[in-house]
Design a protein around this motif. Structure first.
Motif, mmCIF file in Angstrom:
data_model
loop_
_atom_site.group_PDB
_atom_site.id
_atom_site.type_symbol
_atom_site.label_atom_id
_atom_site.label_comp_id
_atom_site.label_asym_id
_atom_site.label_seq_id
_atom_site.Cartn_x
_atom_site.Cartn_y
_atom_site.Cartn_z
ATOM 1 N N ILE A 268 15.573 -56.175 19.102
ATOM 2 C CA ILE A 268 16.237 -56.582 20.423
ATOM 3 C C ILE A 268 15.183 -56.207 21.522
ATOM 4 C CG2 ILE A 268 18.061 -55.230 21.752
ATOM 5 C CD1 ILE A 268 19.506 -54.798 19.118
ATOM 6 N N VAL A 269 14.499 -55.258 21.191
ATOM 7 C CA VAL A 269 13.555 -54.955 22.631
ATOM 8 C C VAL A 269 12.529 -56.115 22.754
ATOM 9 C CG1 VAL A 269 11.633 -53.600 22.831
ATOM 10 C CG2 VAL A 269 13.701 -52.268 22.175
ATOM 11 N N ALA A 270 12.149 -56.760 21.596
ATOM 12 C CA ALA A 270 11.137 -57.966 21.751
ATOM 13 C C ALA A 270 11.944 -59.198 22.531
ATOM 14 C CB ALA A 270 10.869 -58.388 20.196
ATOM 15 N N GLU A 271 13.273 -59.232 22.329
ATOM 16 C CA GLU A 271 14.114 -60.142 23.025
ATOM 17 C C GLU A 271 14.104 -59.774 24.139
ATOM 18 O OE1 GLU A 271 16.389 -63.068 21.624
ATOM 19 O OE2 GLU A 271 14.648 -63.250 20.493
ATOM 20 N N VAL A 272 14.217 -58.559 24.598
ATOM 21 C CA VAL A 272 14.611 -58.106 26.003
ATOM 22 C C VAL A 272 13.112 -58.196 26.807
ATOM 23 C CG1 VAL A 272 14.918 -56.094 27.375
ATOM 24 C CG2 VAL A 272 16.291 -56.370 25.557
ATOM 25 N N GLN A 273 12.053 -57.849 25.954
ATOM 26 C CA GLN A 273 10.915 -58.208 26.761
ATOM 27 C C GLN A 273 10.666 -59.687 27.047
ATOM 28 O OE1 GLN A 273 8.069 -55.501 27.010
ATOM 29 N NE2 GLN A 273 7.351 -56.988 28.497
ATOM 30 N N LYS A 274 10.677 -60.374 26.190
ATOM 31 C CA LYS A 274 10.644 -61.928 26.228
ATOM 32 C C LYS A 274 11.354 -62.476 27.262
ATOM 33 C CE LYS A 274 10.451 -66.161 23.479
ATOM 34 N NZ LYS A 274 10.555 -66.753 22.091
#
Length: 323
Positions: A268-274
């Motif tokens: 989820i954090v990777a999706e938010v960052q992207k």
């Protein structure tokens, strides 16, 4: 270090600023020297004893922080001591230091101050994981965001608008309705005087209320609509008309971010960052901060949150790092 401890379950006065042991990073973790944390509704529930802690969770409240990396555990790559970061936590944010898995770290978005960034990880991860990863909101669809004046609500309005959705929200009072429209809501409903069902149908509903909203939420869904329940402010029980659910081919999802696995949170954090960080950096999504208080005054922050008059996030700063 010092941290805000819940000395017993009860009102805000049970929050005490006390000396506790410093954390050390396990393999795959870093320790953050905390500059600021932020309040979330789950912190209030934890204080009242309504959010039982799981083994391994920090006993201190706080689901997000910003700060600088002070120590790096074995196996961590891509981050080093001194990096400015914000992070999604399982707990422990109301403290001067906190250990966190490296997969839950985020950079500080360009144009956002380090203190202000403390209010971003929990709300952005909550909104993105629920309206996009779970509810699959598409451009042109209509979303209803309950509680549009809170931290999650103000963020959900902006992200949904940036995704090209038509946004309807419920708020308490005309001043909050006006602010919600400024943030991008196409329709802002004062739930004290209007029934949100009159403005449907909705393709997606993000509900922080729970309780007896369940029946009206399902009534308001469009065909193939998706209801995501993430809060229980009005209680645990609601009536569900299964026939209406079946004939609409609708779905009801109950989710929480805190109990997800470390791997899920990292995804989820990777999706938010992207996807979300570019929205923040180009101005489509802006942090909304109501008040900034000393971390030692966490009890006052909880009083403000429970009073319900705030708009957006309430931040707690570590005075040692800000003075």
């Amino acid at each position: 270090m010092k941290a805000v401890s819940i000395t017993e379950h009860g009102g805000p006065e049970v929050l005490q600023w006390v000396d506790v042991e410093d954390p050390t990073p396990a393999a795959g973790e870093v320790v953050i020297d905390v500059v600021a944390s932020a309040l979330n509704r789950a912190d209030v529930m934890q204080r009242w004893g309504l959010y039982p802690l799981r083994p391994g969770w920090s006993p201190y409240p706080g689901l997000e922080v910003s700060g600088r990396i002070g120590a790096v555990g074995e196996g961590v790559t891509g981050w080093q001591v001194g990096d400015e970061v914000c992070a999604l936590l399982t707990g422990g944010g109301y403290a001067q230091k906190v250990a966190v898995p490296a997969g839950q770290l985020l950079t500080i978005p360009k144009g956002v101050g380090l203190t202000e960034a403390a209010g971003l990880p929990e709300v952005t991860a909550t909104v993105w994981s629920n309206i996009v990863m779970t509810a699959r909101l598409k451009p042109g669809e209509t979303i209803l965001v309950h509680g549009g004046a809170g931290g999650v609500g103000t963020t959900a309005i902006q992200i949904a608008k940036a995704l090209g959705a038509r946004v309807v929200t419920t708020v308490g009072g005309p001043e909050k309705a006006a602010r919600a429209r400024e943030l991008g809501a196409d329709v802002a409903i004062d739930y004290r005087t209007e029934d949100f069902t009159a403005h449907g149908p909705y393709d997606v509903i993000l509900d922080v209320v729970g309780g007896d909203y369940l029946e009206r939420n399902v009534q308001s869904l469009a065909a193939d609509g998706r209801l995501v329940v993430i809060g229980l402010q009005k209680g645990l029980d609601g009536r569900l008309d299964l026939a209406e659910l079946v004939f609409k081919r609708a779905s009801v999802h109950g989710t929480t971010l805190r109990t997800r696995s470390t791997q899920d949170k990292a995804e989820i954090v990777a999706e938010v960052q992207k996807h979300v960080w570019p929205m923040i950096e180009d101005g489509r999504v802006k942090p909304v901060v109501e008040r900034t208080l000393s971390m030692a005054d966490a009890a006052e922050g909880h009083r403000l949150m429970e009073a319900g008059g705030h708009l957006g996030k309430i931040l707690l700063v570590n005075d040692e790092k800000n003075g």
